[in-house]
Write a protein that holds these residues in place. Structure first.
Motif, mmCIF file in Angstrom:
data_model
loop_
_atom_site.group_PDB
_atom_site.id
_atom_site.type_symbol
_atom_site.label_atom_id
_atom_site.label_comp_id
_atom_site.label_asym_id
_atom_site.label_seq_id
_atom_site.Cartn_x
_atom_site.Cartn_y
_atom_site.Cartn_z
ATOM 1 N N SER A 325 95.159 20.861 91.035
ATOM 2 C CA SER A 325 94.643 19.543 90.734
ATOM 3 C C SER A 325 94.660 19.359 89.218
ATOM 4 O O SER A 325 94.173 20.215 88.475
ATOM 5 N N LEU A 326 95.307 18.273 88.793
ATOM 6 C CA LEU A 326 95.420 18.037 87.358
ATOM 7 C C LEU A 326 94.993 16.602 87.081
ATOM 8 O O LEU A 326 95.494 15.680 87.744
ATOM 9 N N ASN A 327 94.077 16.436 86.141
ATOM 10 C CA ASN A 327 93.518 15.113 85.826
ATOM 11 C C ASN A 327 93.069 14.364 87.087
ATOM 12 O O ASN A 327 93.366 13.189 87.278
ATOM 13 N N GLY A 328 92.421 15.110 87.959
ATOM 14 C CA GLY A 328 91.813 14.475 89.128
ATOM 15 C C GLY A 328 92.739 14.204 90.292
ATOM 16 O O GLY A 328 92.297 13.663 91.300
ATOM 17 N N ARG A 384 103.924 9.573 87.106
ATOM 18 C CA ARG A 384 104.875 9.858 88.184
ATOM 19 C C ARG A 384 106.040 10.703 87.681
ATOM 20 O O ARG A 384 106.521 11.607 88.354
ATOM 21 N N ARG A 385 106.455 10.395 86.462
ATOM 22 C CA ARG A 385 107.596 11.148 85.909
ATOM 23 C C ARG A 385 107.212 12.629 85.680
ATOM 24 O O ARG A 385 107.991 13.540 85.955
ATOM 25 N N TYR A 386 105.976 12.832 85.182
ATOM 26 C CA TYR A 386 105.497 14.225 85.011
ATOM 27 C C TYR A 386 105.488 14.950 86.350
ATOM 28 O O TYR A 386 105.941 16.091 86.463
ATOM 29 N N ARG A 387 104.984 14.270 87.367
ATOM 30 C CA ARG A 387 104.873 14.907 88.696
ATOM 31 C C ARG A 387 106.253 15.315 89.233
ATOM 32 O O ARG A 387 106.421 16.375 89.808
ATOM 33 N N ASP A 416 102.596 23.932 83.327
ATOM 34 C CA ASP A 416 101.583 24.694 84.063
ATOM 35 C C ASP A 416 100.165 24.214 83.805
ATOM 36 O O ASP A 416 99.349 24.172 84.708
ATOM 37 N N SER A 417 99.871 23.858 82.567
ATOM 38 C CA SER A 417 98.489 23.491 82.223
ATOM 39 C C SER A 417 98.321 21.990 82.007
ATOM 40 O O SER A 417 97.205 21.492 81.985
#
Ligand code: ATP
Length: 437
Positions: A325-328, A384-387, A416-417
């Motif tokens: 879970s990243l940024n909620g 979305r692009r990051y995902r 990763d982070s």
């Protein structure tokens, strides 16, 4: 992308779908219903294959001394396999279920059919795993698709020895397709009928073979750990004496923990002088080595580390797959080592409708793409692009924002982070080189 977890019961089929959608691995002959035991590699899968093969070559060939490469033919004469013992010994015991007509390896069957539980099953029958073919217009010569790259190495032993003037210990490495008509290919790309092998045959004095066995075992085991396989998921397994193949003095397998249990991904064998002796006997050619120190002629012993490219890729993909879970929000992330990741860098303008941002991002992309495998993406929200990049394991995303225009820098976002930092554009190449090496 739908989130699915490693501990879910249907993980493997979800994972296969996921890898297909992302362009890693496709069922072979899919539009004609598929061919069991055969898979094709898509745009990202091929890049990963190339990376892993290069990393294997680096470890086994280029960083070592006295290792020579060989690329030998896939189809070989029956004589080779007569000599090597494959015609006589390369069998699995096959059991057929008379009710559902599926066939299994004997080890998979415990009194009843693993598919339909019927007890109406056949006695074990010997089934040779080699693919046979007819050679030439008249088809009067029988050939076999090689079931391992190793035999090509043994039959070329003299050619390599004479052309390189190699001295013991030395090795011959081969990387290429092998074929086994497996009774029951399964577990996605774990057991295939066509696969690529990476094999080294390392020739030593018989008295030094135990030392070199340990050397190669440790080296190969470390390779997996150094490239990021988690320690708890990998182990060495000594093959009991009574289960050793007919040619072997010692075998240790490297096992990886898949969702279907710990399974072999690489095997190490001390093949003794078995193969060279057999080929000498059957071909009538003297394949002994002349030792310039002792002035004696003898058959060297052979240490063989052998692994399958697809199986190794499967282990790395499986190990790297994670949901966090990243940024909620939940995401799928492939935590691949940057050296293995198919795409190294993605470049984005923060907004696709701001001409200056797009221009600067495209310029950075043009500069980086000749040095690293890089993609440019301006579609959808930045989140979305990051995902999308997280899902295919891209370790670094670079974003051009309004500060970039003033400061000539970009944000680098770590897969990763999710941590971000700013890096000047003129330092980007060095920065990425350092992170990927
Ligand atoms: P298994 O017991 O799984 O059939 P093996 O012991 O016969 O394997 P080896 O002959 O030692 O396998 O082959 C060396 C390596 O080649 C294996 O560790 C594996 O990585 C790869 N390999 C062998 N058979 C297959 C296959 N059918 N599909 C994919 N990879 C394979």
């Amino acid at each position: 992308m739908k989130i699915f977890k490693k501990d879910s019961e249907n993980f493997l089929s979800e994972f296969a779908k996921f890898l297909k959608n992302e362009g890693f691995i496709f069922q072979s002959n899919e539009i004609y219903g598929g061919l069991n035991g055969f898979y094709d590699f898509g745009p990202l899968g091929v890049l990963m294959k190339i990376n892993l093969k290069n990393l294997w070559l680096e470890d086994v060939v280029f960083k070592e001394k006295n290792i020579y490469l060989l690329d030998s033919s896939l189809i070989n004469s029956e004589k080779i396999f007569e000599a090597s013992g494959h015609l006589e010994n390369f069998y699995d015991n096959l059991i057929e279920c008379y009710d559902c007509h599926l066939r299994f390896k004997e080890e998979e069957v415990k009194d009843k059919c693993p598919n339909c539980s019927s007890e109406n099953i056949s006695e074990p029958k010997k089934f040779n795993l080699m693919f046979k073919t007819q050679i030439g217009a008249l088809g009067d010569q029988t050939g076999y698709l090689r079931p391992e790259t190793a035999q090509g190495i043994f039959v070329n032993f003299l050619n390599v020895l004479n052309s390189t003037r190699a001295k013991l210990p030395f090795g011959i490495a081969s990387l290429g397709k092998s074929f086994r008509n497996e009774i029951n290919p399964r577990h996605f790309i774990f057991r295939l009928r066509e696969f690529e092998q990476m094999e080294l045959e390392f020739f030593t004095k018989p008295s030094e073979s135990d030392y070199w066995f340990d050397y190669w075992l440790e080296k190969r085991f470390k390779w997996y750990l150094n490239l990021g396989i988690k320690e708890e998921n990998i182990k060495k397994v000594e093959v009991p004496k009574e289960e050793l193949p007919h040619y072997s003095k010692r075998n240790v397998d490297i096992y990886y923990k898949f969702s279907f249990g710990f399974q072999e991904i690489e095997g190490l064998a001390n093949r003794t002088d078995y193969d060279l002796k057999k080929h000498s006997e059957f071909s009538g050619k003297d394949l002994r080595y002349f030792d310039p120190d002792s002035k004696e002629k003898y058959f060297p012993y052979v240490i063989e580390p052998s692994c399958g490219v697809e199986r190794v890729i499967f282990a790395f993909l499986f190990d790297a797959f994670d949901v966090d879970s990243l940024n909620g929000s939940e995401r799928i992330v492939l935590r691949l080592n940057p050296k293995i990741a198919p795409i190294k860098v993605a470049v984005f303008p923060l907004l696709s409708n701001k001409k200056e941002l797009v221009e600067m991002a495209k310029q950075i992309y043009e500069e980086l793409r000749t040095k690293f495998v890089t993609v440019y993406d301006e579609s959808g929200s930045i989140g979305r692009r990051y995902r999308r990049q997280d899902e295919i394991g891209t370790p670094f995303c670079l974003t051009v924002d309004f500060d970039s225009l003033k400061n000539k820098d970009v944000t680098i976002r770590y897969r990763d982070s999710g941590f971000q930092e700013r890096v000047p554009v003129k330092e980007l190449e060095e920065f990425l080189k350092e992170k990927i090496k």
